[in-house]
Design a protein around this motif. Sequence first.
Motif, PDB file in Angstrom:
ATOM      1  N   ASP A 214       0.748  -1.120   0.038  1.00 29.67           N
ATOM      2  CA  ASP A 214      -0.096  -0.126  -0.019  1.00 29.67           C
ATOM      3  C   ASP A 214       1.006   1.383  -0.116  1.00 29.67           C
ATOM      4  O   ASP A 214       2.135   1.230  -0.075  1.00 29.67           O
ATOM      5  CB  ASP A 214      -1.065  -0.083   1.158  1.00 29.67           C
ATOM      6  CG  ASP A 214      -0.345   0.315   2.664  1.00 29.67           C
ATOM      7  OD1 ASP A 214       0.857   0.652   2.587  1.00 29.67           O
ATOM      8  OD2 ASP A 214      -0.942  -0.173   3.588  1.00 29.67           O
ATOM      9  N   GLU A 215       0.102   2.442   0.078  1.00 29.01           N
ATOM     10  CA  GLU A 215       0.621   3.565  -0.021  1.00 29.01           C
ATOM     11  C   GLU A 215       1.889   3.981   0.869  1.00 29.01           C
ATOM     12  O   GLU A 215       2.517   5.057   0.657  1.00 29.01           O
ATOM     13  CB  GLU A 215      -0.178   4.766  -0.012  1.00 29.01           C
ATOM     14  CG  GLU A 215      -0.993   5.197   1.073  1.00 29.01           C
ATOM     15  CD  GLU A 215      -1.973   3.974   1.308  1.00 29.01           C
ATOM     16  OE1 GLU A 215      -2.860   4.325   2.209  1.00 29.01           O
ATOM     17  OE2 GLU A 215      -2.431   3.015   0.408  1.00 29.01           O
ATOM     18  N   ASN A 216       1.790   3.465   2.290  1.00 29.02           N
ATOM     19  CA  ASN A 216       2.892   3.808   3.157  1.00 29.02           C
ATOM     20  C   ASN A 216       4.439   3.034   2.890  1.00 29.02           C
ATOM     21  O   ASN A 216       5.199   3.266   3.494  1.00 29.02           O
ATOM     22  CB  ASN A 216       2.431   3.094   4.695  1.00 29.02           C
ATOM     23  CG  ASN A 216       1.205   4.116   4.961  1.00 29.02           C
ATOM     24  OD1 ASN A 216       1.401   5.171   4.938  1.00 29.02           O
ATOM     25  ND2 ASN A 216       0.283   3.531   5.388  1.00 29.02           N
ATOM     26  N   SER A 217       4.251   1.900   1.930  1.00 29.64           N
ATOM     27  CA  SER A 217       5.551   1.780   1.518  1.00 29.64           C
ATOM     28  C   SER A 217       6.531   2.609   1.125  1.00 29.64           C
ATOM     29  O   SER A 217       6.085   3.518   0.400  1.00 29.64           O
ATOM     30  CB  SER A 217       5.434   0.371   0.474  1.00 29.64           C
ATOM     31  OG  SER A 217       4.571  -0.568   0.899  1.00 29.64           O
ATOM     32  N   ALA A 218       7.885   2.588   1.400  1.00 33.96           N
ATOM     33  CA  ALA A 218       8.841   3.521   1.001  1.00 33.96           C
ATOM     34  C   ALA A 218      10.253   3.278   1.211  1.00 33.96           C
ATOM     35  O   ALA A 218      10.584   1.893   1.936  1.00 33.96           O
ATOM     36  CB  ALA A 218       8.577   4.794   1.717  1.00 33.96           C
ATOM     37  N   VAL A 219      11.228   3.808   0.720  1.00 34.21           N
ATOM     38  CA  VAL A 219      12.592   3.646   0.864  1.00 34.21           C
ATOM     39  C   VAL A 219      12.963   4.997   1.517  1.00 34.21           C
ATOM     40  O   VAL A 219      13.058   6.159   1.261  1.00 34.21           O
ATOM     41  CB  VAL A 219      13.361   3.295  -0.265  1.00 34.21           C
ATOM     42  CG1 VAL A 219      15.039   3.238   0.292  1.00 34.21           C
ATOM     43  CG2 VAL A 219      12.989   2.087  -0.899  1.00 34.21           C
ATOM     44  N   VAL A 220      13.565   4.804   2.793  1.00 33.28           N
ATOM     45  CA  VAL A 220      14.113   5.899   3.669  1.00 33.28           C
ATOM     46  C   VAL A 220      15.315   5.864   4.111  1.00 33.28           C
ATOM     47  O   VAL A 220      15.783   4.877   5.060  1.00 33.28           O
ATOM     48  CB  VAL A 220      12.990   6.175   4.872  1.00 33.28           C
ATOM     49  CG1 VAL A 220      13.650   7.587   5.701  1.00 33.28           C
ATOM     50  CG2 VAL A 220      11.657   6.478   4.411  1.00 33.28           C
ATOM     51  N   GLY A 221      16.453   6.495   3.360  1.00 32.81           N
ATOM     52  CA  GLY A 221      17.711   6.163   3.758  1.00 32.81           C
ATOM     53  C   GLY A 221      18.251   4.667   3.725  1.00 32.81           C
ATOM     54  O   GLY A 221      17.904   4.046   2.501  1.00 32.81           O
ATOM     55  N   ASP A 222      18.743   3.880   4.553  1.00 28.74           N
ATOM     56  CA  ASP A 222      19.028   2.413   4.457  1.00 28.74           C
ATOM     57  C   ASP A 222      17.930   1.735   4.843  1.00 28.74           C
ATOM     58  O   ASP A 222      18.293   0.514   4.936  1.00 28.74           O
ATOM     59  CB  ASP A 222      20.355   2.312   5.158  1.00 28.74           C
ATOM     60  CG  ASP A 222      20.202   2.521   6.644  1.00 28.74           C
ATOM     61  OD1 ASP A 222      19.089   2.928   6.867  1.00 28.74           O
ATOM     62  OD2 ASP A 222      21.041   2.170   7.518  1.00 28.74           O
ATOM     63  N   ARG A 223      16.769   2.240   4.889  1.00 23.80           N
ATOM     64  CA  ARG A 223      15.720   1.303   5.472  1.00 23.80           C
ATOM     65  C   ARG A 223      14.478   1.176   4.261  1.00 23.80           C
ATOM     66  O   ARG A 223      14.434   2.173   3.604  1.00 23.80           O
ATOM     67  CB  ARG A 223      14.955   1.587   6.533  1.00 23.80           C
ATOM     68  CG  ARG A 223      15.735   1.775   7.757  1.00 23.80           C
ATOM     69  CD  ARG A 223      16.161   0.584   8.562  1.00 23.80           C
ATOM     70  NE  ARG A 223      17.482   0.721   8.982  1.00 23.80           N
ATOM     71  CZ  ARG A 223      18.137  -0.245   9.673  1.00 23.80           C
ATOM     72  NH1 ARG A 223      17.851  -1.505   9.818  1.00 23.80           N
ATOM     73  NH2 ARG A 223      19.355  -0.116   9.771  1.00 23.80           N
ATOM     74  N   LYS A 224      14.120   0.159   4.063  1.00 26.24           N
ATOM     75  CA  LYS A 224      13.095  -0.134   3.163  1.00 26.24           C
ATOM     76  C   LYS A 224      11.752  -0.508   4.003  1.00 26.24           C
ATOM     77  O   LYS A 224      11.726  -1.504   4.678  1.00 26.24           O
ATOM     78  CB  LYS A 224      13.203  -1.413   2.142  1.00 26.24           C
ATOM     79  CG  LYS A 224      12.203  -1.730   0.947  1.00 26.24           C
ATOM     80  CD  LYS A 224      12.516  -2.553   0.304  1.00 26.24           C
ATOM     81  CE  LYS A 224      13.684  -2.511  -0.774  1.00 26.24           C
ATOM     82  NZ  LYS A 224      13.922  -3.582  -1.743  1.00 26.24           N
TER      83      LYS A 224
END
Length: 625
Positions: A214-224
């Motif tokens: 869903d829409e909350n999925s993301a890549v932030v820095g070194d975290r997926k």
Amino acid sequence: MAGIKSIVGLMCLGLASCTMLPAEQTFKKSPHYASGELDTSIIFLADNQSALLDSFPIVEQSSFSEKTVGTAHRRAALDMFSLDIVEYIAAKEGDLIIHAGDLLNNSCQSEFDVASKVMNESGKPWYMAPGNHDGYYLGISAPQEAKNEGFFGAPLNELTGWLQVCTPARSKESHIGFKTLDPRYMKNKMDKYEFVQAYIRQKDFHNYWPASQDENSAVVGDRKIKCISNLPENGDNIKFLKKACWSELAVPSKRNTYNDGKFLDEKPWENFIVQWLQVPMKSGIQKNILIIDTANYEDYSLFGEDGAKATLLPLGGTADVAHISELQKNILLAWASEMKDVNEPIIIVGHHPLEDYDDVSKKILSEIINKFPAGQIEYYLSGDTHDGYDVKHNAKTFGRKLREINLGSTIDGPLEYALAGVDTKTNAFETRRFFLTPGSHLKDHTYNYYKTYADIDPKFDECKEIVAKHLKVDTFKLDVEAPPYAPFGKEGDMPKQKRLWGYLGYAFTPYISFTNPQKVRDRNLYIYKINRFLDMMEVYGQVAKVSMIELENSKKLLSDVKKDSSFSSNFGLFHNDNAHAYIRQFSSELEKLKGKGDKELRLCSALFEAYREREHPSLLNIFGF
């Protein structure tokens, strides 16, 4: 300073929280206790702390530690059969199980495998909020660098200790030590990243990714950040699950890269898992259960300095600090907006009690709570304390009153679990607590909280008859007790002065002995572990009388150990080089016996040991004076 921090952390070892509650006795039933029948039961439990027992010894689980903190090691039958208690609770009538954290004890891969198998065999969907023991070494820290600073700096910052306590003695040829740290053993520990990954594998979350992302999925820095929703209704592992989000390393190939005694700074404590359940009640009301991760940290200095130590303040490392990271916060706020529109009752589940939240996380939780109209959040359910209480927090901290139901544990008496559902008398969603062991000794405690006196589960009374019939004793009593230091025998037979030297030997021999301090320490630890094995084998020996388990090899092993053992008058050192081999043999024998014997008798022996085990002694009583 590092030494003081480690010792204070050790005092909180295994005990979920060192939080001191205000002192005013108000022992009575909470007005929120269910008075009628529950129409749809949710089984709640917490803090069973399943432990791997047949590993090599570590300082944190030595005689010195056990005498300082009773939870360093519980009584043998209780530690061995703790999952029989979980299995009994999980078999209760209910639609699903919510575990409020501390499924594990030392945070080992093998602990997770065994405990999750028991949960799966219940046949019910189960979900959990990770606790401080689920991904952290002994529930306190997450060491990533091997250091050797002596006793006062070492107990809570040696990566080698984590590998030792998570590797069965029978599975390796040599002792894991500071100079022999081997990356191959890294697979045996379970840091927070590994815990999250193991949990989502149990839930088959990967099977629904990426089709259900869903829409909350993301890549932030070194975290997926991976989020799933719009899930199929026929998945047994995801029944009642509306949404889930978890974190992964964007480049997982960097995991466990080893270089000169140190592993890459992967910051496993930054990983989390959050879940949103929707549970329909028979009355037609649908309950939303928001399971958050309170052991998810952005800044390790909240409870450690360099990823390897526990700090002095707060006292117990991850045991006493609850945190919600910014990444988790953004997901929870997005879900809160959606839940508000649905306008259905909400229960929030997190491992740590609200008193343990740091200031940042209190503001985050307050922001989430204030997204909802007054009364939509019915309560916050927590674990961690091993005591249990029912309290309503005033509006000063969170912007409105918030009721907290804190669960007692299933490893430290009085063993407690709870059922929750819609009260058919009041039509309100309530809980009913049950004690598996009598809880009258709680009157010795003082709390400024309602303590819900639970109903007594009938199993304890049934066990009295079972134990008396099969073991011919009124209470389950071991014939062999772990002595305070090297010699085999009972603690009460030894002079207090010799006991004092024995305790001091565990703590200070590396400084007193100039010949080979590490060998001196190891011998002390080995003899303690051998005595621990003696206890465990004795328990199985009593169960064997009923279950007809073959114990001939075990009997010979016990005889050989006693014959070969000797000790000096100075610190009770173990003078037999076969100690290492004996521990390997004990480990192999114990593995053959695991899970055997009459299941009812195993459960009853665990309940009796939980009843017998008292609180850990104060520092004034450590030396038996």
